[in-house]
Write a protein that holds these residues in place. Sequence first.
Motif, PDB file in Angstrom:
ATOM      1  N   SER A 174       0.779  -1.308  -0.116  1.00 13.38           N
ATOM      2  CA  SER A 174       0.085  -0.035  -0.083  1.00 13.38           C
ATOM      3  C   SER A 174       0.965   1.120   0.014  1.00 13.38           C
ATOM      4  N   VAL A 175       1.846   1.234   0.884  1.00 11.41           N
ATOM      5  CA  VAL A 175       2.782   2.462   0.747  1.00 11.41           C
ATOM      6  C   VAL A 175       3.494   2.596  -0.886  1.00 11.41           C
ATOM      7  N   LEU A 176       3.707   1.533  -1.220  1.00  9.93           N
ATOM      8  CA  LEU A 176       4.363   1.636  -2.599  1.00  9.93           C
ATOM      9  C   LEU A 176       3.449   2.284  -3.605  1.00  9.93           C
ATOM     10  N   VAL A 177       2.209   2.052  -3.522  1.00 13.84           N
ATOM     11  CA  VAL A 177       1.071   2.477  -4.203  1.00 13.84           C
ATOM     12  C   VAL A 177       1.117   3.848  -4.011  1.00 13.84           C
ATOM     13  N   VAL A 178       0.958   4.263  -2.719  1.00 20.60           N
ATOM     14  CA  VAL A 178       0.660   5.575  -2.593  1.00 20.60           C
ATOM     15  C   VAL A 178       1.886   6.576  -2.854  1.00 20.60           C
ATOM     16  N   THR A 179       3.239   5.949  -2.722  1.00 16.82           N
ATOM     17  CA  THR A 179       4.324   6.719  -3.283  1.00 16.82           C
ATOM     18  C   THR A 179       4.343   7.105  -4.623  1.00 16.82           C
ATOM     19  N   HIS A 180       3.917   6.098  -5.253  1.00 22.95           N
ATOM     20  CA  HIS A 180       3.664   6.397  -6.811  1.00 22.95           C
ATOM     21  C   HIS A 180       2.745   7.381  -7.212  1.00 22.95           C
ATOM     22  N   GLU A 181       1.501   7.532  -6.230  1.00 25.00           N
ATOM     23  CA  GLU A 181       0.463   8.510  -6.569  1.00 25.00           C
ATOM     24  C   GLU A 181       1.276   9.908  -6.035  1.00 25.00           C
ATOM     25  N   LEU A 182       2.085   9.889  -5.090  1.00 26.75           N
ATOM     26  CA  LEU A 182       2.675  11.068  -4.507  1.00 26.75           C
ATOM     27  C   LEU A 182       3.451  11.551  -5.407  1.00 26.75           C
ATOM     28  N   GLY A 183       4.207  10.833  -6.146  1.00 27.21           N
ATOM     29  CA  GLY A 183       5.113  11.368  -7.339  1.00 27.21           C
ATOM     30  C   GLY A 183       4.291  12.246  -8.311  1.00 27.21           C
ATOM     31  N   VAL A 213       2.864  12.759 -15.595  1.00 32.13           N
ATOM     32  CA  VAL A 213       2.669  11.161 -15.744  1.00 32.13           C
ATOM     33  C   VAL A 213       3.834  10.354 -15.151  1.00 32.13           C
ATOM     34  N   ALA A 214       4.945  10.679 -15.764  1.00 28.63           N
ATOM     35  CA  ALA A 214       6.346  10.011 -15.729  1.00 28.63           C
ATOM     36  C   ALA A 214       6.816  10.066 -14.158  1.00 28.63           C
ATOM     37  N   ALA A 215       6.223  11.002 -13.374  1.00 32.87           N
ATOM     38  CA  ALA A 215       6.810  11.052 -11.837  1.00 32.87           C
ATOM     39  C   ALA A 215       6.451   9.824 -11.093  1.00 32.87           C
ATOM     40  N   GLY A 216       5.044   9.340 -11.539  1.00 30.63           N
ATOM     41  CA  GLY A 216       4.700   8.058 -10.358  1.00 30.63           C
ATOM     42  C   GLY A 216       5.863   6.910 -10.564  1.00 30.63           C
ATOM     43  N   PRO A 217       6.039   6.407 -11.986  1.00 27.73           N
ATOM     44  CA  PRO A 217       6.989   5.423 -12.093  1.00 27.73           C
ATOM     45  C   PRO A 217       8.232   5.745 -11.578  1.00 27.73           C
ATOM     46  N   VAL A 218       8.839   7.067 -12.015  1.00 29.41           N
ATOM     47  CA  VAL A 218      10.172   7.251 -11.483  1.00 29.41           C
ATOM     48  C   VAL A 218      10.280   7.306  -9.913  1.00 29.41           C
ATOM     49  N   VAL A 219       9.215   7.729  -9.231  1.00 31.30           N
ATOM     50  CA  VAL A 219       9.358   7.875  -7.674  1.00 31.30           C
ATOM     51  C   VAL A 219       9.335   6.220  -7.180  1.00 31.30           C
ATOM     52  N   ASN A 220       8.720   5.520  -7.883  1.00 25.92           N
ATOM     53  CA  ASN A 220       8.823   3.798  -7.488  1.00 25.92           C
ATOM     54  C   ASN A 220      10.111   3.213  -7.664  1.00 25.92           C
ATOM     55  N   ILE A 221      10.843   3.909  -8.882  1.00 22.90           N
ATOM     56  CA  ILE A 221      12.255   3.249  -8.930  1.00 22.90           C
ATOM     57  C   ILE A 221      13.244   3.759  -7.971  1.00 22.90           C
ATOM     58  N   VAL A 279      10.476  -1.522  -7.808  1.00 21.15           N
ATOM     59  CA  VAL A 279      11.070  -1.566  -9.096  1.00 21.15           C
ATOM     60  C   VAL A 279      10.132  -1.928 -10.144  1.00 21.15           C
ATOM     61  N   ASN A 280       9.383  -3.105  -9.902  1.00 26.38           N
ATOM     62  CA  ASN A 280       8.464  -3.749 -10.799  1.00 26.38           C
ATOM     63  C   ASN A 280       7.211  -2.860 -11.046  1.00 26.38           C
ATOM     64  N   LEU A 281       6.885  -2.121  -9.982  1.00 31.90           N
ATOM     65  CA  LEU A 281       5.732  -1.182 -10.533  1.00 31.90           C
ATOM     66  C   LEU A 281       6.077  -0.038 -11.164  1.00 31.90           C
ATOM     67  N   GLY A 282       7.427   0.363 -11.010  1.00 33.45           N
ATOM     68  CA  GLY A 282       7.974   1.399 -11.974  1.00 33.45           C
ATOM     69  C   GLY A 282       8.187   0.992 -13.205  1.00 33.45           C
ATOM     70  N   ILE A 283       8.592  -0.159 -13.393  1.00 35.04           N
ATOM     71  CA  ILE A 283       8.886  -0.661 -14.829  1.00 35.04           C
ATOM     72  C   ILE A 283       7.381  -0.934 -15.569  1.00 35.04           C
TER      73      ILE A 283
END
Length: 404
Positions: free
Chosen positions: A14-23, A118-126, A339-343
């Motif tokens: 859940s934290v990983l998904v929220v950090t994606h949206e936070l990006g 749009v790119a910020a979410g995956p970049v934050v995951n990575i 990193v999987n979420l980001g890719i």
Amino acid sequence: MTIWYVLLVILGISVLVVTHELGHYLMGKWLGFTIVEFSVGLGPKLFGVKGKETEFTLRALPIGGSCRFFGEDGNDEEEPKSHPEAFSEDVEKPEKKPKEPDPRLFSSKPAWKRFLVVAAGPVVNILTCVVLCFVMLLINGELLFQTSKQILVVSEVVERGPAEKAGMEVGDILVSIDGTELTDTEDVSKALAAASMDGMTVTVLRGATVDKTETKDGKRITTERTVTGGTLETLTFGSLLDQKTGEKRMQIQFRFPSAVEITQRNTVWEAAYKAFPETWNMAKAIYESLGMLISGQANCSELSGTLGTVDYVSDEMAEAETASDAFDLFLWFMALIAVNLGIVNLLPLPALDGGRLIFIIVEMIRRKPVPPEKEGMVHLIGMVLLLLLMLALTIGDLIRCFGG
């Protein structure tokens, strides 16, 4: 104890998904976008707090989140109110001026700004993966040496499988198959491949204990594991045919700690420097796995959804020797999932961030946007297919978890 690991893994994802949206959120605020809602969780709203322009909400389902920009879904644009007036046939109606687009609309922003948001979410995951790799390298150090000799401890025996019928028990240590000594997992694969489909004999060490000792020499730590006690048991297996796959299977799971490991502690700067290649290696492995799926070298039936991931990671943590080892596994899996979420989100597929980026790139090249209705239809089809895939993965996870 396992239930706590399950809850921890759910919280971590859940934290990983929220950090994606936070990006998306932070980049959007920085570039002056109007954000209607930032939510933690999905489904029905439990409560919300209204900020200056953004409502921050907590929703019922703990996995997921969203960041909704003004006009992104086409429902926020204010429609002009109609003012019916009576005109005589002799009075000329005033010419209507073309309606100016609302500057708050997501689509009204320059293409390069939308691309960054749009790119910020995956970049934050990575980047999250980089941070987690840094933490692991700082806490655990770097593996310098590992012996090929492994202790093959049985951690699970599948119900009604060949191993259970032969009398194998959790905690048994694999010693040999048909007289071939086993020193690592590769030996197990080779011995199993050479065995007859109609059966084999397996020698295990039962009732033994695995002792772990650590010695420190400066920045280096040597970990040794030794096996003490126990009695040798010879088990006779019947048919090894797995009806589902048509392959030879013992139908067990086991963990295989190395007998000797040497690790080296890192300074803060060393850990920070090495975190990037570690992340790159994880990303490379994911791309290779995707390539194997596309080429047919890997079986799609082995894919897992969120439920399967939670089940697998929590089980691995429960089987760890110590709470510290369980936490190390948790960090490693969270880095891999991040990193999987980001890719995956950067893949050029409809409904994913990568698909939206493709449309923005096309707009930059054409110097005019793709018609919103056409782009919306493509993303809608992609979303439906994505939901169907998630449903299929969840059904597969349920069958694996509860159906054997």
